[in-house]
Each structure stands twice: as structure tokens, then as C-alpha cells.
Design an enzyme around this catalytic site. Structure first.
Site, mmCIF file in Angstrom:
data_model
loop_
_atom_site.group_PDB
_atom_site.id
_atom_site.type_symbol
_atom_site.label_atom_id
_atom_site.label_comp_id
_atom_site.label_asym_id
_atom_site.label_seq_id
_atom_site.Cartn_x
_atom_site.Cartn_y
_atom_site.Cartn_z
ATOM 1 N N ASP A 39 -4.580 -15.483 7.351
ATOM 2 C CA ASP A 39 -3.299 -15.920 6.800
ATOM 3 C C ASP A 39 -2.499 -16.772 7.779
ATOM 4 O O ASP A 39 -1.524 -17.418 7.388
ATOM 5 C CB ASP A 39 -2.460 -14.704 6.381
ATOM 6 C CG ASP A 39 -2.956 -14.084 5.096
ATOM 7 O OD1 ASP A 39 -3.637 -14.783 4.319
ATOM 8 O OD2 ASP A 39 -2.686 -12.894 4.859
ATOM 9 N N ARG A 56 0.816 -1.213 0.000
ATOM 10 C CA ARG A 56 0.000 0.000 0.000
ATOM 11 C C ARG A 56 0.851 1.265 0.000
ATOM 12 O O ARG A 56 0.476 2.278 -0.605
ATOM 13 C CB ARG A 56 -0.961 -0.023 1.195
ATOM 14 C CG ARG A 56 -2.096 -1.044 1.015
ATOM 15 C CD ARG A 56 -2.725 -1.435 2.336
ATOM 16 N NE ARG A 56 -3.926 -2.269 2.172
ATOM 17 C CZ ARG A 56 -3.911 -3.571 1.914
ATOM 18 N NH1 ARG A 56 -2.752 -4.197 1.776
ATOM 19 N NH2 ARG A 56 -5.048 -4.246 1.794
ATOM 20 N N ARG A 104 -7.191 -17.761 -9.082
ATOM 21 C CA ARG A 104 -7.830 -17.068 -7.961
ATOM 22 C C ARG A 104 -8.983 -16.192 -8.451
ATOM 23 O O ARG A 104 -8.878 -15.507 -9.477
ATOM 24 C CB ARG A 104 -6.802 -16.245 -7.187
ATOM 25 C CG ARG A 104 -5.732 -17.145 -6.578
ATOM 26 C CD ARG A 104 -4.669 -16.400 -5.827
ATOM 27 N NE ARG A 104 -5.189 -15.814 -4.600
ATOM 28 C CZ ARG A 104 -4.428 -15.168 -3.714
ATOM 29 N NH1 ARG A 104 -3.134 -15.036 -3.928
ATOM 30 N NH2 ARG A 104 -4.956 -14.667 -2.622
#
Length: 427
Positions: free
Chosen positions: A314, A26, A121
Site C-alpha cells: 500500500d 477486524r 476488483r
């Protein structure tokens, strides 16, 4: 194939885990669309984040990297130029989905491709709302899979009810919303990690957060800033678990991010009875971080599910290993999102830990782990998934005999210094 045998090796000392992957992505993205020069300290130079840098360089952004320091010379959204090459996101789902949100608002044409894992994905969870905003996106199976073609511009603000708690979905829509003609609101079933919201504020963007809804007004510009990237708690999780399950171990992890949308692993360790402390808390750029202390602990099984899942999605592979060394049964549920990660992590975790002697079974939305298991060496594989690879390496500390792990190269995606840190702590 990497052979590892850490059985009866203890872990003691302190390490600085690599910079947070989500925040590193980011910082480069927002720096690239901000006005002015952004500096990033403790950047994660893993393959995923380098894919993000490469994509923005192809769109004319000047980016200089010196180890863990990155400088980005941004010129706002208008500074991005139509790429002459296909944008290759590598193995990075974050790059793919967040970049789609940025490209949706730019009036030029671009094409995006990734590796074989990215090609599997699902992308419609992002491409559909971006199309609702006015972006023209095409790809395999009507935009469900890469390669993707994007022609952006002329976006309208929307109010979107996301069916999943996903920071990538939320962030993509919010980034597109910056170029919308009015406000854009995203509401989730549970709050996902909020790094985008925090960093947008660090770049001078006004946002509104109410419960699980986030609103951003269109037409706002970003102003460059300096970003410090704390250590990645998802990387720290492997050594937190190792410190709890490996006999006679005591580890300090320095400057780890403790964003409350990411600290589910700490909650799980505490609920299982681990001796863990959070020390020296501080904050920069709206992101909190601290030092984490962990030592060998007597653990018991728990149930993990509900609102906790987005805060540790995760970390579930390493939590599964943790549960094999806890007394009693651990149930992980509400985690069907694991099926669309780098691998189907439910099946992969269950299959690989079973090879080591764990008593574990898959369910439709998670797994059941029966502890305490005595593990042994075996031939196993990361299946190209960095988090599976690291989990298996940590498993070697509590497995009698040698592990032969196929495709440990995948670990470089998020933790290039992983084995160096294992060696530095091993006694």
C-alpha cells in the site's frame, strides 16, 4: 479540485496518525461475531471502516460509536441475522473479502454491493476457495465481481495454497474456517500482513502458524475483549517520506503500529539512507507499536522487490515519490498486485508523477524511477484512490508551483484529518 502549494514549506512537530485501517476493520468484525461486549479505542472513523460497521448493523449487531471509541455488543456467529437490505461495502476491499468469509459460514442469504471501484476488483481469489468449502456464492462473471449473492453454512475445512500473498484472501478463508467441520490451512508464497491471526488470538482463538502457513480449527468461539488500535503505518508513511524529502524537516509520529508484516516502508527508508529512529516500543493485543522519528536526509536509489513487497504494497505510491528525490535509479518489481487496487496503481502513479516532471516508467510488475527529479506544479488527479491523493499532496512540498488535485475527497477513506495534520506541521 483542491489547489495546494507547499513549496519551500518545512515540516516540524509531532502528530498522532489515525488508527490502523486494517485493525479497525477486524476489531469491529471479530467483536461482532464474539460473545460479549468488545470495546475499541482509537478506531479509524474513515469511510471504509464505517462501511464495515454499517454492514454488521444490518445483520442485527448493536454498535455504538463515539468519535474514536466503538462498543460492539456481540452474540457470536449465531447472533447474526439475515439482513433485510443489501450490504453496501462502499469502497472497501477489506470489508468485501473478509465479510465474504464470515457470511460463508452463516446459514442465511445475503447480497453485497460496492461502489464503481469495488465493482472492478477481482473476487474469485476469495469466492473460489469459499465455494470449495461449501458456500454458495454467485455474482457477475461467475462470482468474479460484485454484486455478489451468498448463502452460507455447512462448511468443510480445506487446505488451500494461495497463488498470491494477500491478507484479505488469507483472512477470508480463515474466518470461514471458524465454521468448518475440521481444520483449515492457508499457505501463501510469502507471508502477508498477519493482523487477523494476531487479533483472533486476542479474542481467544487458537491458531497455528508455521512459516507461511496458518491453521485454524473449526468450531471455535470468540470471546469479547478490549482492543487498542495503533496508528496506521500506511498513513504514517506519507509523513515519513515527507520528513525525509522536504528540506529542514523533523517529525515525530506517535504510537504507530510496527507489526513486522507492515514495516517495509521503514526498511526502504533505512536502505535509502534516511535518518529514522524507532523509539518507545510497546505492545497491546499482540500488536507492537512505537514512536517514529524522521528528518530530512540524503537519499539514494535501491531495488525493491521479492518478499518485501507484501510488507509495503500500500506504500508503493509514496515510495515512488520518495524515489524521485533520491540520487540514482530505484527499481520496484514483483508488484503486479498493484494493478487490482483501487486503481491500477502502476499506471496511475507513473502517469501522475510524470505530469509533475518525474522521470519514471512503468513495467509489467512495477516501475523504474530515475532520480533526482526537479518537480513542478500541474493539474493532477487521485482517480478516486486515497493513497494517490495523499501522495500528490506530499509531492507539492517538493514541486515548484501550484498543484491542482482532482478528487481529494477520496482521502477521507483512510485519513480524514490528513490536511489538518499537514497544516499543524507546516512551518
Amino acid at each position: 479540485m483542491k489547489k495546494v502549494n507547499f513549496y519551500q514549506t518545512r515540516l516540524q512537530g509531532e502528530i498522532h496518525v489515525p488508527g490502523d485501517k486494517s485493525i479497525s476493520h477486524r476489531a469491529v468484525m471479530l467483536g461482532s461475531i464474539a460473545n460479549g461486549t468488545t470495546t475499541v479505542e482509537h478506531f479509524l472513523p474513515g469511510e471504509d471502516c464505517l462501511s464495515t460497521i454499517s454492514c454488521f448493523e444490518k445483520m442485527g449487531v448493536e454498535i455504538q460509536r463515539n468519535g474514536e471509541q466503538v462498543t460492539v455488543w456481540g452474540n457470536g456467529f449465531k447472533g447474526l441475522v439475515e439482513p433485510k437490505e443489501i450490504l453496501d461495502v462502499g469502497n472497501s476491499g477489506t470489508t468485501t473479502r473478509l465479510l465474504l468469509g464470515i457470511l460463508a459460514g452463516i446459514p442465511f442469504h445475503s447480497c453485497m454491493i460496492g461502489d464503481s471501484s469495488i465493482a472492478k476488483r477481482p473476487m474469485k481469489r476469495v469466492t473460489n476457495p469459499l465455494r470449495d468449502m461449501g458456500a454458495k456464492i454467485d455474482g457477475r462473471e461467475d462470482g468474479q465481481f460484485t454484486p455478489l449473492s451468498i448463502r452460507g453454512g455447512n462448511l468443510k475445512g480445506i487446505t488451500y495454497q494461495s497463488p498470491v500473498a494477500s491478507a484479505q484472501v488469507k483472512s477470508s478463508i480463515l474466518l470461514a474456517g471458524l465454521n468448518g467441520n475440521r481444520s483449515t490451512t492457508v499457505t501463501e508464497p510469502h507471508q502477508s500482513r498477519d493482523h487477523t491471526e494476531r487479533m483472533l488470538q486476542a479474542f481467544g482463538v487458537s491458531i497455528e502458524v508455521k512459516g507461511t502457513s496458518v491453521t485454524v480449527k473449526g468450531g471455535q468461539e470468540l470471546t469479547s475483549t478490549s482492543i487498542y488500535v495503533p496508528g496506521d503505518i500506511s498513513s504514517a508513511a506519507f509523513f515519513l517520506v515527507a520528513g525525509a524529502i522536504v528540506p529542514d524537516s523533523e517529525i515525530v509520529l506517535k504510537n504507530v503500529g510496527i507489526n513486522p508484516t507492515r514495516t517495509g516502508i521503514i526498511d526502504v527508508l533505512q536502505q535509502m539512507g534516511a535518518t529514522i529512529r524507532i523509539e518507545n516500543e510497546r505492545e497491546e493485543n499482540f500488536e507492537p507499536f512505537a514512536d517514529l522519528y524522521i528528518q530530512t536526509s540524503e537519499l539514494h536509489g535501491i531495488e525493491v522487490g521479492g518478499e518485501l513487497i507484501p510488507r509495503l504494497i500500500d506504500e508503493i505510491p509514496i515510495i515512488a515519490l520518495l524515489a524521485t528525490q533520491a540520487e540514482g535509479t530505484t527499481i520496484i518489481k514483483d508488484a503486479s498486485e498493484l494493478k487490482v487496487k483501487e486503481t491500477n496503481r502502476i499506471d496511475t502513479v507513473v502517469n501522475e508523477l510524470t505530469k509533475l516532471g518525474a522521470k519514471i516508467e512503468a513495467t509489467d510488475d512495477g516501475m523504474i524511477i530515475y532520480g533526482k527529479s526537479k518537480l513542478h506544479g500541474a493539474e493532477v488527479s487521485s482517480h478516486g484512490d486515497h493513497r494517490i491523493g495523499m501522495m500528490l499532496a506530499i509531492a507539492s512540498f517538493v514541486s515548484e508551483g501550484e498543484l491542482q488535485i482532482e478528487d481529494t475527497e477520496a482521502i477521507a477513506v483512510s485519513y480524514p484529518s490528513f490536511f489538518e495534520h499537514i497544516e499543524s506541521l507546516s512551518k
